[in-house]
Motif scaffolding. Structure first.
Motif, PDB file in Angstrom:
ATOM      1  N   GLN A 122       0.777  -1.183  -0.111  1.00  0.00           N
ATOM      2  CA  GLN A 122       0.079  -0.096   0.273  1.00  0.00           C
ATOM      3  C   GLN A 122       1.017   1.226   0.023  1.00  0.00           C
ATOM      4  O   GLN A 122       0.600   2.172  -0.868  1.00  0.00           O
ATOM      5  CB  GLN A 122      -0.907   0.048   1.318  1.00  0.00           C
ATOM      6  N   GLU A 123       1.896   1.182   0.937  1.00  0.00           N
ATOM      7  CA  GLU A 123       2.710   2.407   0.876  1.00  0.00           C
ATOM      8  C   GLU A 123       3.495   2.671  -0.595  1.00  0.00           C
ATOM      9  O   GLU A 123       3.779   3.700  -0.805  1.00  0.00           O
ATOM     10  CB  GLU A 123       3.982   2.319   1.859  1.00  0.00           C
ATOM     11  N   ALA A 124       3.889   1.616  -1.247  1.00  0.00           N
ATOM     12  CA  ALA A 124       4.406   1.620  -2.408  1.00  0.00           C
ATOM     13  C   ALA A 124       3.533   2.209  -3.647  1.00  0.00           C
ATOM     14  O   ALA A 124       3.975   3.238  -4.371  1.00  0.00           O
ATOM     15  CB  ALA A 124       4.910   0.331  -3.062  1.00  0.00           C
ATOM     16  N   ARG A 125       2.097   2.027  -3.420  1.00  0.00           N
ATOM     17  CA  ARG A 125       1.154   2.525  -4.429  1.00  0.00           C
ATOM     18  C   ARG A 125       0.956   3.884  -3.926  1.00  0.00           C
ATOM     19  O   ARG A 125       0.654   4.817  -5.060  1.00  0.00           O
ATOM     20  CB  ARG A 125      -0.138   1.623  -3.993  1.00  0.00           C
ATOM     21  N   ARG A 126       1.025   4.303  -2.785  1.00  0.00           N
ATOM     22  CA  ARG A 126       0.868   5.724  -2.443  1.00  0.00           C
ATOM     23  C   ARG A 126       1.836   6.557  -2.864  1.00  0.00           C
ATOM     24  O   ARG A 126       1.690   7.769  -3.161  1.00  0.00           O
ATOM     25  CB  ARG A 126       0.578   5.718  -0.844  1.00  0.00           C
ATOM     26  N   LEU A 127       3.022   5.875  -2.740  1.00  0.00           N
ATOM     27  CA  LEU A 127       4.301   6.695  -3.365  1.00  0.00           C
ATOM     28  C   LEU A 127       4.532   6.665  -4.964  1.00  0.00           C
ATOM     29  O   LEU A 127       5.321   7.146  -5.576  1.00  0.00           O
ATOM     30  CB  LEU A 127       5.561   6.154  -2.749  1.00  0.00           C
ATOM     31  N   GLY A 128       3.605   5.776  -5.539  1.00  0.00           N
ATOM     32  CA  GLY A 128       3.422   5.864  -7.008  1.00  0.00           C
ATOM     33  C   GLY A 128       4.326   4.888  -7.771  1.00  0.00           C
ATOM     34  O   GLY A 128       4.886   4.997  -8.902  1.00  0.00           O
ATOM     35  N   LEU A 129       4.977   4.033  -6.994  1.00  0.00           N
ATOM     36  CA  LEU A 129       6.196   2.999  -7.363  1.00  0.00           C
ATOM     37  C   LEU A 129       5.576   2.106  -8.248  1.00  0.00           C
ATOM     38  O   LEU A 129       6.136   1.585  -9.080  1.00  0.00           O
ATOM     39  CB  LEU A 129       6.564   2.368  -6.041  1.00  0.00           C
ATOM     40  N   ASP A 130       4.125   1.712  -8.030  1.00  0.00           N
ATOM     41  CA  ASP A 130       3.625   0.947  -9.141  1.00  0.00           C
ATOM     42  C   ASP A 130       3.402   1.683 -10.468  1.00  0.00           C
ATOM     43  O   ASP A 130       3.364   0.797 -11.582  1.00  0.00           O
ATOM     44  CB  ASP A 130       2.095   0.682  -8.662  1.00  0.00           C
ATOM     45  N   LYS A 131       3.817   2.879 -10.638  1.00  0.00           N
ATOM     46  CA  LYS A 131       3.846   3.414 -12.108  1.00  0.00           C
ATOM     47  C   LYS A 131       5.401   3.691 -12.347  1.00  0.00           C
ATOM     48  O   LYS A 131       5.568   4.118 -13.448  1.00  0.00           O
ATOM     49  CB  LYS A 131       3.261   4.886 -11.975  1.00  0.00           C
ATOM     50  N   ASP A 132       6.132   3.304 -11.593  1.00  0.00           N
ATOM     51  CA  ASP A 132       7.694   3.400 -11.919  1.00  0.00           C
ATOM     52  C   ASP A 132       8.006   2.517 -13.176  1.00  0.00           C
ATOM     53  O   ASP A 132       7.528   1.341 -13.257  1.00  0.00           O
ATOM     54  CB  ASP A 132       8.544   3.082 -10.528  1.00  0.00           C
ATOM     55  N   PRO A 133       8.800   3.200 -14.093  1.00  0.00           N
ATOM     56  CA  PRO A 133       9.209   2.317 -15.281  1.00  0.00           C
ATOM     57  C   PRO A 133       9.767   1.018 -14.947  1.00  0.00           C
ATOM     58  O   PRO A 133       9.644  -0.114 -15.765  1.00  0.00           O
ATOM     59  CB  PRO A 133      10.183   3.250 -16.198  1.00  0.00           C
ATOM     60  N   GLU A 134      10.645   0.879 -14.034  1.00  0.00           N
ATOM     61  CA  GLU A 134      11.129  -0.348 -13.652  1.00  0.00           C
ATOM     62  C   GLU A 134      10.317  -1.286 -13.027  1.00  0.00           C
ATOM     63  O   GLU A 134      10.553  -2.410 -13.398  1.00  0.00           O
ATOM     64  CB  GLU A 134      12.637   0.027 -12.814  1.00  0.00           C
ATOM     65  N   THR A 135       9.607  -0.769 -12.427  1.00  0.00           N
ATOM     66  CA  THR A 135       8.281  -1.721 -11.537  1.00  0.00           C
ATOM     67  C   THR A 135       7.645  -2.281 -12.867  1.00  0.00           C
ATOM     68  O   THR A 135       7.108  -3.352 -12.858  1.00  0.00           O
ATOM     69  CB  THR A 135       7.630  -0.961 -10.778  1.00  0.00           C
ATOM     70  N   GLN A 136       7.091  -1.362 -13.803  1.00  0.00           N
ATOM     71  CA  GLN A 136       6.408  -1.645 -14.710  1.00  0.00           C
ATOM     72  C   GLN A 136       7.095  -2.893 -15.800  1.00  0.00           C
ATOM     73  O   GLN A 136       6.500  -3.930 -16.181  1.00  0.00           O
ATOM     74  CB  GLN A 136       5.845  -0.650 -15.661  1.00  0.00           C
ATOM     75  N   PHE A 137       8.525  -2.835 -15.958  1.00  0.00           N
ATOM     76  CA  PHE A 137       9.083  -3.744 -16.706  1.00  0.00           C
ATOM     77  C   PHE A 137       9.198  -5.054 -15.938  1.00  0.00           C
ATOM     78  O   PHE A 137       9.089  -6.042 -16.595  1.00  0.00           O
ATOM     79  CB  PHE A 137      10.498  -2.901 -16.556  1.00  0.00           C
ATOM     80  N   HIS A 138       9.378  -4.850 -14.725  1.00  0.00           N
ATOM     81  CA  HIS A 138       9.639  -6.377 -14.133  1.00  0.00           C
ATOM     82  C   HIS A 138       8.160  -7.033 -14.148  1.00  0.00           C
ATOM     83  O   HIS A 138       8.040  -8.173 -14.097  1.00  0.00           O
ATOM     84  CB  HIS A 138       9.973  -6.253 -12.600  1.00  0.00           C
ATOM     85  N   LEU A 139       6.928  -6.356 -14.063  1.00  0.00           N
ATOM     86  CA  LEU A 139       5.614  -6.650 -14.094  1.00  0.00           C
ATOM     87  C   LEU A 139       5.558  -7.262 -15.171  1.00  0.00           C
ATOM     88  O   LEU A 139       4.943  -8.584 -15.329  1.00  0.00           O
ATOM     89  CB  LEU A 139       4.548  -5.747 -13.642  1.00  0.00           C
ATOM     90  N   GLU A 140       5.729  -6.715 -16.466  1.00  0.00           N
ATOM     91  CA  GLU A 140       5.751  -7.333 -17.904  1.00  0.00           C
ATOM     92  C   GLU A 140       6.604  -8.668 -17.694  1.00  0.00           C
ATOM     93  O   GLU A 140       6.146  -9.583 -18.403  1.00  0.00           O
ATOM     94  CB  GLU A 140       6.146  -6.279 -18.849  1.00  0.00           C
ATOM     95  N   ARG A 141       7.700  -8.665 -17.203  1.00  0.00           N
ATOM     96  CA  ARG A 141       8.484  -9.941 -17.391  1.00  0.00           C
ATOM     97  C   ARG A 141       7.982 -10.993 -16.745  1.00  0.00           C
ATOM     98  O   ARG A 141       7.913 -12.222 -17.088  1.00  0.00           O
ATOM     99  CB  ARG A 141       9.774  -9.658 -16.681  1.00  0.00           C
TER     100      ARG A 141
END
Length: 275
Positions: free
Chosen positions: A18-37
């Motif tokens: 929840q804290e990661a989402r609050r800080l917008g880390l779920d929109k971070d390009p690196e996070t998105q890249f790893h989710l895609e992988r």
């Protein structure tokens, strides 16, 4: 106590998420890249599992029999001999060595000693002249080596382990003093003895072609186009978290991508690394 620890871990994970989402880390390009992988890895695993199941269901008894007959060398072991040799330049020198090696009360390690001192074969002289195991001269098997037909013929003529062939064996390399080190009879197996291995081999063979076709099918459905002219601009893709986790388990190799450099000790300034 264990349940309490598990509950605390679950709460900690939920809080961090929840804290990661609050800080917008779920929109971070690196996070998105790893989710895609992760999604790609799961999709690939699911497709491969389904494909293998389909292939297993298509393998018939006739397929097993045909594969076993065609690839018999993989499952049957031919008759083998192992020998050691001393390679010299002349027949007279070889005959002299044979006389020494066949004399009464000969020293047990004399053959290895003479091989090291007299053999012209640099590849075997320091290991007692050992030629390893090989087949008869008229047998070819992908799993076992062959040697010069003259050497193989002489080796299979001998019956007693440790016997030195009575005369020099001539080949294109020179004259050989030959000693029989071992014999192994042929091991011919029946299909029912190796059926699981045969089925697995058929599955792997068919899977390679089927997986390639499946990828091409998906690429066509998605309209993916390949442009080889852009290959120079391609950069290695860093490993996904799942790949990193798999690679850290015992028995697994380094994950795809460039290997990391050595880690400097705590407090050390960053700098170039050397191999």
């Amino acid at each position: 106590e264990r349940r309490k620890e598990l509950l605390e871990d679950m709460i900690s994970l939920a809080v961090m998420e929840q804290e990661a989402r609050r800080l917008g880390l779920d929109k971070d390009p690196e996070t998105q890249f790893h989710l895609e992988r992760i999604l790609a890895d799961k999709m690939e695993a699911q497709l491969k599992s389904e494909l293998r199941l389909q292939i297993r269901e298509t393998i018939t008894a006739a397929d097993e029999e045909a594969y076993f007959v065609e690839h018999g060398d993989r499952y049957n072991r031919p008759e083998l001999a192992s020998a050691a040799h001393i390679l010299v330049a002349t027949g007279a020198e070889a005959q002299e060595l044979i006389a020494q090696l066949t004399a009464p009360d000969v020293e047990r390690n004399l053959f290895a000693t003479l091989a090291a001192a007299r053999s012209l074969d640099e590849a075997t002289k320091d290991r007692g002249g050992n030629l390893g195991s090989f087949t008869r001269p008229d047998v070819r098997n992908e799993r076992f080596r062959s040697v010069d037909p003259a050497l193989a013929t002489a080796a299979f003529e001998m019956k007693d382990i440790g016997q030195v062939y009575e005369r020099p064996v001539q080949t294109a390399e020179g004259f050989h003093v030959l000693k029989l080190m071992g014999r192994r009879p042929a091991d011919v197996r029946r299909l029912d003895q190796v059926r699981p291995s045969v089925r697995m081999a058929i599955e792997e063979e068919r899977f390679r072609d089927a997986w390639k076709a499946k990828l091409e099918e998906i690429q066509a459905q998605l309209g993916v186009e390949l442009h080889p002219e852009n290959l120079p601009d391609v950069r290695p893709v860093p490993p996904s978290p799942e790949e990193l986790e798999r690679s850290s388990r015992p028995g697994h190799g380094t994950p795809p991508g460039p290997p990391p450099g050595p880690v400097p000790p705590p407090g050390a300034p960053p700098g170039p690394t050397h191999r």
